[in-house]
Design an enzyme around this catalytic site. Structure first.
Site, PDB file in Angstrom:
ATOM      1  N   CYS A 131      42.540  51.752  33.114  1.00  0.00           N
ATOM      2  CA  CYS A 131      43.752  51.815  33.933  1.00  0.00           C
ATOM      3  C   CYS A 131      44.241  50.410  34.271  1.00  0.00           C
ATOM      4  O   CYS A 131      45.429  50.099  34.131  1.00  0.00           O
ATOM      5  CB  CYS A 131      43.460  52.626  35.204  1.00  0.00           C
ATOM      6  N   CYS A 132      43.321  49.528  34.701  1.00  0.00           N
ATOM      7  CA  CYS A 132      43.722  48.141  35.006  1.00  0.00           C
ATOM      8  C   CYS A 132      44.259  47.458  33.760  1.00  0.00           C
ATOM      9  O   CYS A 132      45.207  46.678  33.827  1.00  0.00           O
ATOM     10  CB  CYS A 132      42.528  47.341  35.542  1.00  0.00           C
ATOM     11  N   CYS A 147      46.179  48.032  44.195  1.00  0.00           N
ATOM     12  CA  CYS A 147      46.899  49.302  44.138  1.00  0.00           C
ATOM     13  C   CYS A 147      46.469  50.214  45.291  1.00  0.00           C
ATOM     14  O   CYS A 147      45.330  50.129  45.763  1.00  0.00           O
ATOM     15  CB  CYS A 147      46.617  50.001  42.816  1.00  0.00           C
ATOM     16  N   CYS A 185      43.205  52.288  45.082  1.00  0.00           N
ATOM     17  CA  CYS A 185      42.001  51.486  44.795  1.00  0.00           C
ATOM     18  C   CYS A 185      41.728  50.444  45.865  1.00  0.00           C
ATOM     19  O   CYS A 185      40.909  49.535  45.662  1.00  0.00           O
ATOM     20  CB  CYS A 185      42.146  50.798  43.442  1.00  0.00           C
ATOM     21  N   CYS A 240      40.064  42.728  38.236  1.00  0.00           N
ATOM     22  CA  CYS A 240      40.833  43.694  37.444  1.00  0.00           C
ATOM     23  C   CYS A 240      41.006  43.238  36.004  1.00  0.00           C
ATOM     24  O   CYS A 240      41.390  44.023  35.153  1.00  0.00           O
ATOM     25  CB  CYS A 240      42.201  43.902  38.070  1.00  0.00           C
TER      26      CYS A 240
HETATM   27  S1  SF4 Z   1      43.793  48.832  40.653  1.00  0.00           S
HETATM   28 FE1  SF4 Z   1      43.438  51.048  40.339  1.00  0.00          FE
HETATM   29  S2  SF4 Z   1      45.458  52.039  40.059  1.00  0.00           S
HETATM   30 FE2  SF4 Z   1      45.693  49.798  39.895  1.00  0.00          FE
HETATM   31  S3  SF4 Z   1      45.639  49.418  37.743  1.00  0.00           S
HETATM   32 FE3  SF4 Z   1      43.524  49.113  38.457  1.00  0.00          FE
HETATM   33  S4  SF4 Z   1      42.496  51.119  38.333  1.00  0.00           S
HETATM   34 FE4  SF4 Z   1      44.722  51.445  38.037  1.00  0.00          FE
END
Ligand code: SF4
Length: 192
Positions: A70-71, A154, A157, A182
């Site tokens: 996701c990151c 985010c 998170c 991240c």
């Molecule tokens: S911080 Fe969380 S929602 Fe944001 S990009 Fe990374 S995993 Fe995805």
């Protein structure tokens, strides 16, 4: 600070699509106070759709690989696509933020992004010095800082921290590592 030196300085940020409302408010406050047009980078729509279809909207809670995916899609790839157009970039990372960042220097060659120049002018500043500058200069800041969030990413998170916790304990709080990143400033070698 940069806009005081050069009114034409380009300012960019990443919108992962999962940010807190307070983060959008501070973007607007900065644009209006300094007259800066912020370039907002978004992830690739098709990549996000494919990821969410396959793994669900909150995949990051399922494990580290999912979180890195996701990151990678929402943050790392948009930055990687953007930076090759530049000769260099300026960040606000500081040595005292994470173990990885303890090695950061004011001027670096950014090997993660094609060998362009990476400048970290605040690298030796403490959190206290940053806050003194913010207050003295009335710099708009994210309201979540006043609600127990020393480090903000985010919305799903990031949580507020309790007294005595590490300032980054609220980031990906369900993970046990002491040094969480991240991938914007260090690589996780994600290969989805
Ligand atoms: S911080 Fe969380 S929602 Fe944001 S990009 Fe990374 S995993 Fe995805």
């Amino acid at each position: 600070m940069f806009l005081k030196i050069n009114q034409k300085a380009r300012v960019f940020t990443l919108d992962t699509g999962r940010l807190n409302e307070e983060t959008y408010e501070v973007m607007d406050a900065i644009s209006s106070k300094y007259g800066a047009k912020i370039e907002i980078l978004f992830p690739d729509k098709n990549e996000v759709e494919d990821m969410v279809r396959e793994h669900g909207p909150n995949l990051f809670y399922k494990g580290k690989d999912s979180r890195f995916l996701c990151c990678d899609i929402r943050k790392v790839r948009p930055l990687k696509n953007y930076l090759p157009n530049l000769d260099g970039w300026i960040t606000s990372i500081r040595k005292d933020q994470t173990q990885n960042r303890a090695e950061a220097k004011k001027f670096e060659i950014d090997e993660l992004h094609g060998g362009i120049l990476k400048i970290n002018p605040l690298v030796d500043w403490s959190s206290k010095e940053v806050w003194e500058y913010i207050k003295e200069n009335k710099v708009p800041y994210n309201k979540l800082h006043d609600m127990g969030y020393p480090s903000i990413g985010c919305a799903p998170c990031t949580r507020a921290i309790k007294g005595g916790e590490d300032p980054r304990a609220g980031r990906w709080w369900w993970e046990n590592d002491s040094d969480k990143e991240c991938g914007l400033h260090v690589s996780h070698n994600v290969n989805p």
